[in-house]
Design a protein around this motif. Structure first.
Motif, PDB file in Angstrom:
ATOM      1  N   GLU A 197       0.882  -1.179   0.000  1.00 52.27           N
ATOM      2  CA  GLU A 197       0.000   0.000   0.000  1.00 52.27           C
ATOM      3  C   GLU A 197       0.914   1.223   0.000  1.00 52.27           C
ATOM      4  OE1 GLU A 197      -3.234  -0.163   2.925  1.00 52.27           O
ATOM      5  OE2 GLU A 197      -2.804   1.939   3.352  1.00 52.27           O
ATOM      6  N   VAL A 198       0.811   2.038  -1.045  1.00 57.30           N
ATOM      7  CA  VAL A 198       1.723   3.176  -1.215  1.00 57.30           C
ATOM      8  C   VAL A 198       0.941   4.482  -1.096  1.00 57.30           C
ATOM      9  CG1 VAL A 198       3.295   4.323  -2.835  1.00 57.30           C
ATOM     10  CG2 VAL A 198       3.240   1.816  -2.712  1.00 57.30           C
ATOM     11  N   PHE A 199       1.454   5.416  -0.288  1.00 53.74           N
ATOM     12  CA  PHE A 199       0.824   6.724  -0.143  1.00 53.74           C
ATOM     13  C   PHE A 199       1.504   7.739  -1.060  1.00 53.74           C
ATOM     14  CE2 PHE A 199      -1.162   6.884   4.426  1.00 53.74           C
ATOM     15  CZ  PHE A 199      -1.957   5.789   4.106  1.00 53.74           C
ATOM     16  N   ASP A 200       0.690   8.513  -1.772  1.00 53.67           N
ATOM     17  CA  ASP A 200       1.166   9.706  -2.468  1.00 53.67           C
ATOM     18  C   ASP A 200       0.988  10.816  -1.431  1.00 53.67           C
ATOM     19  OD1 ASP A 200       1.193  12.116  -3.793  1.00 53.67           O
ATOM     20  OD2 ASP A 200       0.051  11.418  -5.530  1.00 53.67           O
ATOM     21  N   ILE A 201       2.076  11.116  -0.681  1.00 59.09           N
ATOM     22  CA  ILE A 201       1.895  11.950   0.517  1.00 59.09           C
ATOM     23  C   ILE A 201       1.573  13.408   0.202  1.00 59.09           C
ATOM     24  CG2 ILE A 201       3.007  10.745   2.446  1.00 59.09           C
ATOM     25  CD1 ILE A 201       5.605  11.894   1.714  1.00 59.09           C
ATOM     26  N   LYS A 202       1.965  13.859  -0.988  1.00 53.72           N
ATOM     27  CA  LYS A 202       1.691  15.269  -1.289  1.00 53.72           C
ATOM     28  C   LYS A 202       0.252  15.472  -1.769  1.00 53.72           C
ATOM     29  CE  LYS A 202       6.418  16.659  -1.662  1.00 53.72           C
ATOM     30  NZ  LYS A 202       7.599  16.647  -2.523  1.00 53.72           N
ATOM     31  N   ASN A 203      -0.367  14.413  -2.292  1.00 52.45           N
ATOM     32  CA  ASN A 203      -1.744  14.553  -2.812  1.00 52.45           C
ATOM     33  C   ASN A 203      -2.774  13.775  -2.000  1.00 52.45           C
ATOM     34  OD1 ASN A 203      -1.157  16.230  -5.152  1.00 52.45           O
ATOM     35  ND2 ASN A 203       0.027  14.467  -5.829  1.00 52.45           N
ATOM     36  N   ASP A 204      -2.335  13.225  -0.837  1.00 53.73           N
ATOM     37  CA  ASP A 204      -3.270  12.528   0.052  1.00 53.73           C
ATOM     38  C   ASP A 204      -4.043  11.403  -0.638  1.00 53.73           C
ATOM     39  OD1 ASP A 204      -3.364  13.010   2.702  1.00 53.73           O
ATOM     40  OD2 ASP A 204      -4.405  14.931   2.523  1.00 53.73           O
ATOM     41  N   LYS A 205      -3.317  10.568  -1.404  1.00 59.98           N
ATOM     42  CA  LYS A 205      -3.966   9.447  -2.096  1.00 59.98           C
ATOM     43  C   LYS A 205      -3.172   8.184  -1.812  1.00 59.98           C
ATOM     44  CE  LYS A 205      -5.800  11.898  -6.075  1.00 59.98           C
ATOM     45  NZ  LYS A 205      -5.520  12.250  -7.454  1.00 59.98           N
ATOM     46  N   MET A 206      -3.817   7.029  -2.003  1.00 59.99           N
ATOM     47  CA  MET A 206      -3.073   5.783  -1.833  1.00 59.99           C
ATOM     48  C   MET A 206      -3.430   4.787  -2.927  1.00 59.99           C
ATOM     49  SD  MET A 206      -4.876   3.024  -0.737  1.00 59.99           S
ATOM     50  CE  MET A 206      -5.670   2.322   0.653  1.00 59.99           C
ATOM     51  N   VAL A 207      -2.491   3.842  -3.173  1.00 54.57           N
ATOM     52  CA  VAL A 207      -2.734   2.819  -4.183  1.00 54.57           C
ATOM     53  C   VAL A 207      -2.173   1.497  -3.656  1.00 54.57           C
ATOM     54  CG1 VAL A 207      -0.574   3.408  -5.400  1.00 54.57           C
ATOM     55  CG2 VAL A 207      -2.370   2.204  -6.623  1.00 54.57           C
ATOM     56  N   LYS A 208      -2.887   0.395  -3.960  1.00 56.83           N
ATOM     57  CA  LYS A 208      -2.366  -0.925  -3.581  1.00 56.83           C
ATOM     58  C   LYS A 208      -1.793  -1.596  -4.816  1.00 56.83           C
ATOM     59  CE  LYS A 208      -5.013  -2.050   0.519  1.00 56.83           C
ATOM     60  NZ  LYS A 208      -5.950  -2.947   1.178  1.00 56.83           N
ATOM     61  N   MET A 209      -0.603  -2.181  -4.681  1.00 57.20           N
ATOM     62  CA  MET A 209       0.056  -2.826  -5.818  1.00 57.20           C
ATOM     63  C   MET A 209       0.613  -4.158  -5.373  1.00 57.20           C
ATOM     64  SD  MET A 209       2.131   0.508  -7.082  1.00 57.20           S
ATOM     65  CE  MET A 209       2.433   0.004  -8.758  1.00 57.20           C
ATOM     66  N   GLU A 210       0.655  -5.129  -6.320  1.00 54.77           N
ATOM     67  CA  GLU A 210       1.162  -6.413  -5.879  1.00 54.77           C
ATOM     68  C   GLU A 210       2.470  -6.800  -6.549  1.00 54.77           C
ATOM     69  OE1 GLU A 210      -0.732 -10.107  -7.523  1.00 54.77           O
ATOM     70  OE2 GLU A 210      -2.478  -8.784  -7.356  1.00 54.77           O
ATOM     71  N   THR A 211       3.303  -7.488  -5.757  1.00 52.34           N
ATOM     72  CA  THR A 211       4.569  -7.998  -6.284  1.00 52.34           C
ATOM     73  C   THR A 211       4.480  -9.517  -6.345  1.00 52.34           C
ATOM     74  OG1 THR A 211       5.461  -8.066  -4.047  1.00 52.34           O
ATOM     75  CG2 THR A 211       5.966  -6.119  -5.360  1.00 52.34           C
ATOM     76  N   PRO A 212       5.149 -10.201  -7.282  1.00 54.01           N
ATOM     77  CA  PRO A 212       6.120  -9.628  -8.211  1.00 54.01           C
ATOM     78  C   PRO A 212       5.514  -9.008  -9.477  1.00 54.01           C
ATOM     79  CG  PRO A 212       6.104 -12.014  -8.425  1.00 54.01           C
ATOM     80  CD  PRO A 212       5.165 -11.692  -7.301  1.00 54.01           C
ATOM     81  N   ALA A 213       4.211  -9.210  -9.734  1.00 55.45           N
ATOM     82  CA  ALA A 213       3.651  -8.789 -11.033  1.00 55.45           C
ATOM     83  C   ALA A 213       3.888  -7.300 -11.331  1.00 55.45           C
ATOM     84  CB  ALA A 213       2.156  -9.104 -11.079  1.00 55.45           C
ATOM     85  N   GLU A 214       3.741  -6.433 -10.320  1.00 45.95           N
ATOM     86  CA  GLU A 214       3.833  -4.992 -10.582  1.00 45.95           C
ATOM     87  C   GLU A 214       5.124  -4.365 -10.045  1.00 45.95           C
ATOM     88  OE1 GLU A 214      -0.484  -3.128 -10.638  1.00 45.95           O
ATOM     89  OE2 GLU A 214      -0.183  -4.239  -8.765  1.00 45.95           O
ATOM     90  N   THR A 215       6.154  -5.189  -9.939  1.00 48.60           N
ATOM     91  CA  THR A 215       7.414  -4.732  -9.348  1.00 48.60           C
ATOM     92  C   THR A 215       7.944  -3.452 -10.001  1.00 48.60           C
ATOM     93  OG1 THR A 215       8.006  -6.983  -8.790  1.00 48.60           O
ATOM     94  CG2 THR A 215       9.801  -5.422  -8.896  1.00 48.60           C
ATOM     95  N   TYR A 216       7.982  -3.428 -11.324  1.00 47.81           N
ATOM     96  CA  TYR A 216       8.604  -2.274 -11.989  1.00 47.81           C
ATOM     97  C   TYR A 216       7.775  -1.008 -11.776  1.00 47.81           C
ATOM     98  CZ  TYR A 216      11.456  -5.798 -14.431  1.00 47.81           C
ATOM     99  OH  TYR A 216      12.283  -6.822 -14.733  1.00 47.81           O
ATOM    100  N   ASP A 217       6.437  -1.153 -11.817  1.00 47.87           N
ATOM    101  CA  ASP A 217       5.576   0.011 -11.567  1.00 47.87           C
ATOM    102  C   ASP A 217       5.752   0.494 -10.125  1.00 47.87           C
ATOM    103  OD1 ASP A 217       4.639  -0.166 -14.107  1.00 47.87           O
ATOM    104  OD2 ASP A 217       2.684  -1.018 -13.597  1.00 47.87           O
ATOM    105  N   LEU A 218       5.844  -0.475  -9.203  1.00 49.71           N
ATOM    106  CA  LEU A 218       6.026  -0.114  -7.789  1.00 49.71           C
ATOM    107  C   LEU A 218       7.322   0.682  -7.620  1.00 49.71           C
ATOM    108  CD1 LEU A 218       5.166  -0.481  -4.762  1.00 49.71           C
ATOM    109  CD2 LEU A 218       6.607  -2.523  -4.738  1.00 49.71           C
ATOM    110  N   LEU A 219       8.398   0.182  -8.235  1.00 47.36           N
ATOM    111  CA  LEU A 219       9.691   0.874  -8.106  1.00 47.36           C
ATOM    112  C   LEU A 219       9.659   2.263  -8.734  1.00 47.36           C
ATOM    113  CD1 LEU A 219      12.149  -2.100  -8.651  1.00 47.36           C
ATOM    114  CD2 LEU A 219      11.922  -0.728  -6.577  1.00 47.36           C
TER     115      LEU A 219
END
Ligand code: F6R
Ligand code: MG
Ligand code: MG
Length: 366
Positions: free
Chosen positions: A168-190
């Motif tokens: 679960e990743v927070f976009d701290i400047k825009n007060d939003k969050m997104v859930k991403m899964e690994t390993p499938a979304e590893t590159y997007d997560l990085l």
């Protein structure tokens, strides 16, 4: 049995500058939390410091964001801050931004990392507390621990971890969050979390719902709360280990690089994050270098064992030596980037005034 582990922390004043908390003030906090323990509100607790930050760890059955639990910690920190003010500690009460408590401590100054889970027959976890850095400091180690097979062998060879994890990743400047899964979304997560000042890992979950949450990081941005700089967040993280989560050794391995983080002097520099035992948790070299402590616990029905000071081991000496080498190398850059942070991330700056002074002297380049 469902247990909640809550870590609430704040800088309420320290000795000799922004260096280390004071034992007398810590005793005041301990006394207040002990009363909550005696009353049965919390099952167990532990209090310590990371540099100039006071850390309150509590176990209970009231779930996350519980008003009574948060108020207990907030009141204890307020009492500590009072004591710090009376005794002339530096920066007394600096992280207490609001005095009237309403609901929970979020937005009031203190940082919070907490998680609720079904306690396993044996429940090992590690609490990391850092000083002179920001929440994005945990992006690198948490990614390596939960998603990088070169750090965590279990991702490759343990059937219980082979499916990967949910971030679960927070976009701290825009007060939003997104859930991403690994390993499938590893590159997007990085692509997101490599940008540590904008995107921070907040939580990690097992894909097996019965196992639940694996990690949580405190992400309060003091400048966003206060509207002006009042100090880097000096974030905490709770990480569950073993039996379907990374082994404790894999969890700690994430800190073996002594990676570069933002913070350090005046919250405006890059420097290595040095893993240290509690007795070295005082920031004396250029108010740093940024450092992280780790306490491992086991727990039964919410009752904690004594803490294990995991970086109190010569196995970390090489990492520390490398941090010191990098610290010295970075320091020699003085006011130049990348030692000094870019203007958008600095927490102290004279740049607007300098630009104003020079505004009539700036001419077009021909
Ligand atoms: C960084 C930090 C310190 C202070 C520095 C100046 O998080 O706490 O490096 O920024 O010591 O402090 P003041 O402005 O209080 O003199
Ligand atoms: Mg401080
Ligand atoms: Mg601090």
């Amino acid at each position: 049995m469902k247990i909640t582990v809550t870590l609430i922390k704040a800088d309420i004043g320290s000795i000799g500058g922004h260096i280390r908390t004071c034992d007398v003030t810590t005793d005041v906090i301990c006394q207040a939390i002990d009363e909550a323990h005696q009353s049965g509100l919390i099952i167990d607790y532990k209090i310590w410091n990371a540099g100039d930050d006071s850390e309150i760890l509590m176990t209970h059955t009231r779930g996350v964001d519980d008003e009574k639990i948060h108020k207990t910690a907030f009141d204890a920190l307020m009492k500590g801050a009072e004591n710090a003010k009376e005794r002339g500690l530096y920066g007394a009460g600096q992280d207490i931004l609001k005095e009237a408590f309403s609901g929970n401590v979020r937005g009031m100054g203190p940082g919070v990392a907490e998680m609720e889970f079904e306690e396993r027959p044996a429940e090992p976890f590690v609490v990391f507390t850092a000083d002179k850095t920001a929440p994005g400091a945990y992006n690198y180690p948490i990614y390596r621990v939960f998603a990088d097979p070169f750090n965590t062998a279990g991702l490759v060879i343990d059937p219980k971890m082979h499916d990967g994890f949910i971030f679960e990743v927070f976009d701290i400047k825009n007060d939003k969050m997104v859930k991403m899964e690994t390993p499938a979304e590893t590159y997007d997560l990085l692509a997101l979390i490599g940008s540590t000042e904008d995107y921070v890992i907040k939580r990690v979950y097992s894909k097996d719902e019965s196992r639940g949450i694996g990690a949580v990081i405190s992400t309060e941005k003091l400048y966003a709360v206060a509207g002006k700089y009042v100090g880097k967040d000096d974030p905490a993280a709770i990480v569950r280990a073993q039996s379907g989560f990374p082994a404790t050794g894999e969890v700690l391995e994430g800190f073996a690089l002594g990676h570069l983080v933002t913070g350090w002097m005046r919250g405006s520099h890059n420097g290595p994050l040095m893993p240290v035992p509690l007795h070295y948790s005082q920031c004396t070299r250029f108010d740093g270098p940024p450092r992280v402590t780790g306490l491992a616990f086991s727990m039964k029905n919410g009752v904690l064992t004594e803490p294990l000071d995991v970086f109190d081991d010569p196995a970390w000496d090489l990492t520390r030596d490398q941090c010191l080498y990098v610290m010295d190398y970075m320091r020699r850059h003085g006011p130049f980037e990348p030692h000094r942070l870019p203007p958008s991330s600095m927490e102290y700056t004279t740049l607007p005034n300098v630009l104003k002074k020079l505004q009539n002297r700036f001419k077009p380049i021909k």
